[in-house]
Design an enzyme around this catalytic site. Sequence first.
Site, short mmCIF file in Angstrom:
data_model
loop_
_atom_site.label_atom_id
_atom_site.label_comp_id
_atom_site.label_asym_id
_atom_site.label_seq_id
_atom_site.Cartn_x
_atom_site.Cartn_y
_atom_site.Cartn_z
N THR A 194 -14.02 14.92 9.36
CA THR A 194 -13.53 15.73 10.47
C THR A 194 -12.33 15.05 11.12
O THR A 194 -12.28 13.83 11.22
CB THR A 194 -14.66 15.88 11.51
OG1 THR A 194 -15.73 16.63 10.92
CG2 THR A 194 -14.18 16.58 12.76
N ASP A 225 -21.08 20.39 14.96
CA ASP A 225 -20.74 20.18 16.37
C ASP A 225 -19.28 20.44 16.71
O ASP A 225 -18.96 20.71 17.87
CB ASP A 225 -21.08 18.74 16.77
CG ASP A 225 -20.23 17.72 16.03
OD1 ASP A 225 -20.24 17.74 14.77
OD2 ASP A 225 -19.55 16.90 16.67
#
Length: 329
Positions: A194, A225
Amino acid sequence: MRLALILLGALLMPTAAHAQDKPKWTLVIHGGAGIIEKDKIKPEQEAGVKAGLNAALDAGSKVLAGGGTALDAVQAAIQVLEDDPHFNAGRGAVFTWDANHTLDAAIMDGSTRAAGAVAGSMTTRHPIGLARKVMENSPHVLLAGAGADQFAKEQGLEQVDNSWFDTTERRQQLDKMKANDKLGWFDVDLKYGTVGAVAMDAHGHVAAATSTGGLTGKRWGRIGDSPIIGAGTYADDRACAVSATGAGEFFIREGVAHEICARVRFKGESLKQAADTVMSETKALGGTGGVIVTGPSGEVAWSFNTPGMYRGKASSGGDRIVAFYGDDK
């Protein structure tokens, strides 16, 4: 009278010194955390990741040095990383179980706490740009799936075939995972690639942005998330800006990004103290990964409970670092 002036000067000196020490702007980025160790990273991969992080710092720093907003800076930095196949965001995103790519992203403005996010985008070249459009041009915070890409088309954002995001390395990771059912639910190489950016601009405003391809072999429309405001992304001028990377299920349960900001705002903790505490609590739940943080004071921090995290920072004072491993300074 003279004594009073001397005493007044002594009281004002720390404030003046602090004002001089505070940078006009700050930028912190990450490209993922996980089993990132010197003996596991090939030299060519290390060079590619380093070049990508530096390019992202250049893009964001250019915006901030020119008097631009923190919001524009984090988007500029993220879009560079979304186009770089060394990272799990945009081109270079991991494959789902069904051998395609579903992309998530979020952006948040600390001055207004306006936010936009997208989950499961499949054809928009820059998911972070789509998240920004959701924030600014829709009444919503989070759009998902085909609807998100339809909104992107209506907003005039560049569209690509889903195969544009393919890379050979990511395909090999999926094949490896499918060939061995003992590898578990998370990324084959335990590198959460990420990407994220946080910034403070010359006006003292902060912003955060995060973009990801998620987990190798994810299925059933799994969302982590990154696009969840308060979990993987959060920004508040009253506290700080946070972008996270890691095992998203645990970051969602901990509310990592908001939890860090809450500790700063209500307990008066330093960014580093708050980040370390929350990452420790996340690890206690079973979650691994890391966070980057900056605040309106110009303070910056990062924290990770993995062997390494691709990361970098820059500021108006010329402070610039790109680091990979746990022992990097």
